[in-house]
Design a protein around this motif. Sequence first.
Motif, PDB file in Angstrom:
ATOM      1  N   LYS A   1       0.821  -1.207   0.000  1.00  0.00           N
ATOM      2  CA  LYS A   1       0.000   0.000   0.000  1.00  0.00           C
ATOM      3  C   LYS A   1       0.858   1.261   0.000  1.00  0.00           C
ATOM      4  CE  LYS A   1      -4.323  -1.689   2.021  1.00  0.00           C
ATOM      5  NZ  LYS A   1      -5.354  -1.452   3.070  1.00  0.00           N
ATOM      6  N   ALA A   2       2.083   1.133   0.492  1.00  0.00           N
ATOM      7  CA  ALA A   2       3.020   2.257   0.466  1.00  0.00           C
ATOM      8  C   ALA A   2       3.653   2.440  -0.903  1.00  0.00           C
ATOM      9  CB  ALA A   2       4.103   2.065   1.520  1.00  0.00           C
ATOM     10  N   GLY A   3       3.428   1.481  -1.807  1.00  0.00           N
ATOM     11  CA  GLY A   3       3.903   1.625  -3.167  1.00  0.00           C
ATOM     12  C   GLY A   3       5.043   0.719  -3.563  1.00  0.00           C
TER      13      GLY A   3
ATOM     14  N   PHE B   1      -4.653  -6.063  -2.588  1.00  0.00           N
ATOM     15  CA  PHE B   1      -3.898  -4.986  -1.962  1.00  0.00           C
ATOM     16  C   PHE B   1      -2.563  -4.725  -2.658  1.00  0.00           C
ATOM     17  CE2 PHE B   1      -6.246  -6.450   2.012  1.00  0.00           C
ATOM     18  CZ  PHE B   1      -7.192  -5.441   1.928  1.00  0.00           C
ATOM     19  N   GLY B   2      -2.279  -5.493  -3.715  1.00  0.00           N
ATOM     20  CA  GLY B   2      -1.051  -5.281  -4.469  1.00  0.00           C
ATOM     21  C   GLY B   2       0.085  -6.211  -4.112  1.00  0.00           C
TER      22      GLY B   2
ATOM     23  N   THR C   1       2.288  -2.050  10.378  1.00  0.00           N
ATOM     24  CA  THR C   1       2.148  -0.944   9.431  1.00  0.00           C
ATOM     25  C   THR C   1       3.426  -0.119   9.404  1.00  0.00           C
ATOM     26  OG1 THR C   1      -0.244  -0.832   9.786  1.00  0.00           O
ATOM     27  CG2 THR C   1       0.812   1.125   8.871  1.00  0.00           C
TER      28      THR C   1
ATOM     29  N   TYR D   1       5.973   0.208   6.130  1.00  0.00           N
ATOM     30  CA  TYR D   1       6.253   1.527   5.560  1.00  0.00           C
ATOM     31  C   TYR D   1       7.738   1.867   5.628  1.00  0.00           C
ATOM     32  CZ  TYR D   1       1.785   3.482   4.069  1.00  0.00           C
ATOM     33  OH  TYR D   1       0.636   3.749   3.357  1.00  0.00           O
TER      34      TYR D   1
ATOM     35  N   LYS E   1      -3.330   4.266  11.148  1.00  0.00           N
ATOM     36  CA  LYS E   1      -3.885   2.909  11.290  1.00  0.00           C
ATOM     37  C   LYS E   1      -4.634   2.734  12.607  1.00  0.00           C
ATOM     38  CE  LYS E   1      -4.829  -1.319  11.768  1.00  0.00           C
ATOM     39  NZ  LYS E   1      -5.626  -0.935  12.926  1.00  0.00           N
TER      40      LYS E   1
ATOM     41  N   THR F   1      -3.232   3.570   2.746  1.00  0.00           N
ATOM     42  CA  THR F   1      -2.407   3.672   1.546  1.00  0.00           C
ATOM     43  C   THR F   1      -1.512   4.902   1.671  1.00  0.00           C
ATOM     44  OG1 THR F   1      -3.993   5.074   0.393  1.00  0.00           O
ATOM     45  CG2 THR F   1      -4.255   2.674   0.149  1.00  0.00           C
ATOM     46  N   ALA F   2      -0.541   4.995   0.766  1.00  0.00           N
ATOM     47  CA  ALA F   2       0.348   6.161   0.756  1.00  0.00           C
ATOM     48  C   ALA F   2      -0.455   7.454   0.564  1.00  0.00           C
ATOM     49  CB  ALA F   2       1.388   6.009  -0.351  1.00  0.00           C
ATOM     50  N   GLU F   3      -1.502   7.379  -0.258  1.00  0.00           N
ATOM     51  CA  GLU F   3      -2.347   8.563  -0.474  1.00  0.00           C
ATOM     52  C   GLU F   3      -3.081   8.956   0.796  1.00  0.00           C
ATOM     53  OE1 GLU F   3      -2.258   5.890  -2.384  1.00  0.00           O
ATOM     54  OE2 GLU F   3      -1.301   6.705  -4.197  1.00  0.00           O
ATOM     55  N   ASP F   4      -3.540   7.972   1.564  1.00  0.00           N
ATOM     56  CA  ASP F   4      -4.187   8.242   2.844  1.00  0.00           C
ATOM     57  C   ASP F   4      -3.233   8.973   3.785  1.00  0.00           C
ATOM     58  OD1 ASP F   4      -6.479   6.857   2.034  1.00  0.00           O
ATOM     59  OD2 ASP F   4      -5.806   4.960   2.915  1.00  0.00           O
TER      60      ASP F   4
END
Length: 288
Positions: free
Chosen positions: A49-51, A74-75, A240, A244, A269, A281-284
């Motif tokens: 989620k962090a990319g 979730f990728g 989390t 990250y 979180k 997510t990174a956007e969050d």
Amino acid sequence: MAIYNLGSVNIDHFYTLPHFPKPGETLHATDHSIGLGGKGTNQSVAAAKAGAKVYHIGAIGGRDQWVRERMESFGVDTTYVRDVKHDTGHAIINVDAAGENTIVLQEGANIRQDADAVLDAIDNASQGDTLLLQNETNLQDHAAKFAVVKKMRVIYSAAPFDVEAVSRVLSEVTILVMNTVEAAQLTSALGSTLDKLPVPQLIVTLGAKGAMWRSNETGEVFEVPAPKVTPVDTTAAGDTFIGYVAAGLDNGMSIREAMEWATRAAALKVTRKGTADAIPTAEDVVGF
């Protein structure tokens, strides 16, 4: 660059309670839900989620394909998640009114990792990639030794704490991650202090206060504070954070930058109920 994670996969059962039961006490849960979890899965999902590009190495029961599908949504790449005849690991997570939790684990498929399959997965890694490890599977030391041969960064969470497991893997670790309780347990068990542990770097998470980083090569130490939030559920906050941090380092951040980013993600979180599904997510994190 990529992250390979030899990690647990659990089906989580959440029970919301007014307080944790005392011995002999029966409580009515005010809520129940089922989700995806396990320290390994949480860290993989957080990093994805962090990319980051994340390959999870693990095992699940063959009848639980929804678990694989959820991880992929979730990728997380599940190429190296094996179907086995044992049940998928599971956890019973009790969450009280203050957002604190107690957890009971059933290891299941998580301790049925296959040595050849683990080595085959890591053999696809490149120099500079990251291997994540925790103590909810077998073969951590096996994987770490090969990761060192591949010149990978090894980030190891000493949780759930087991001094024998830590001792077997410590010499291969690049960054050792513990919370304050685990750090106290380890230094007591080894008769050592943090600055004398045979690891290049270590991170101690400090809960609501943030996290501390130390280089045992240079003696440099710094702390990263955490944003103040009202916690709803602290489950998976540490995972989390680690996911990250790994993603940040994989993306070329400095350790301080990665930890600052990770503390914001972990703080966000704990304002959400759940484990892997609730990881931001990174956007969050940017919005937060």
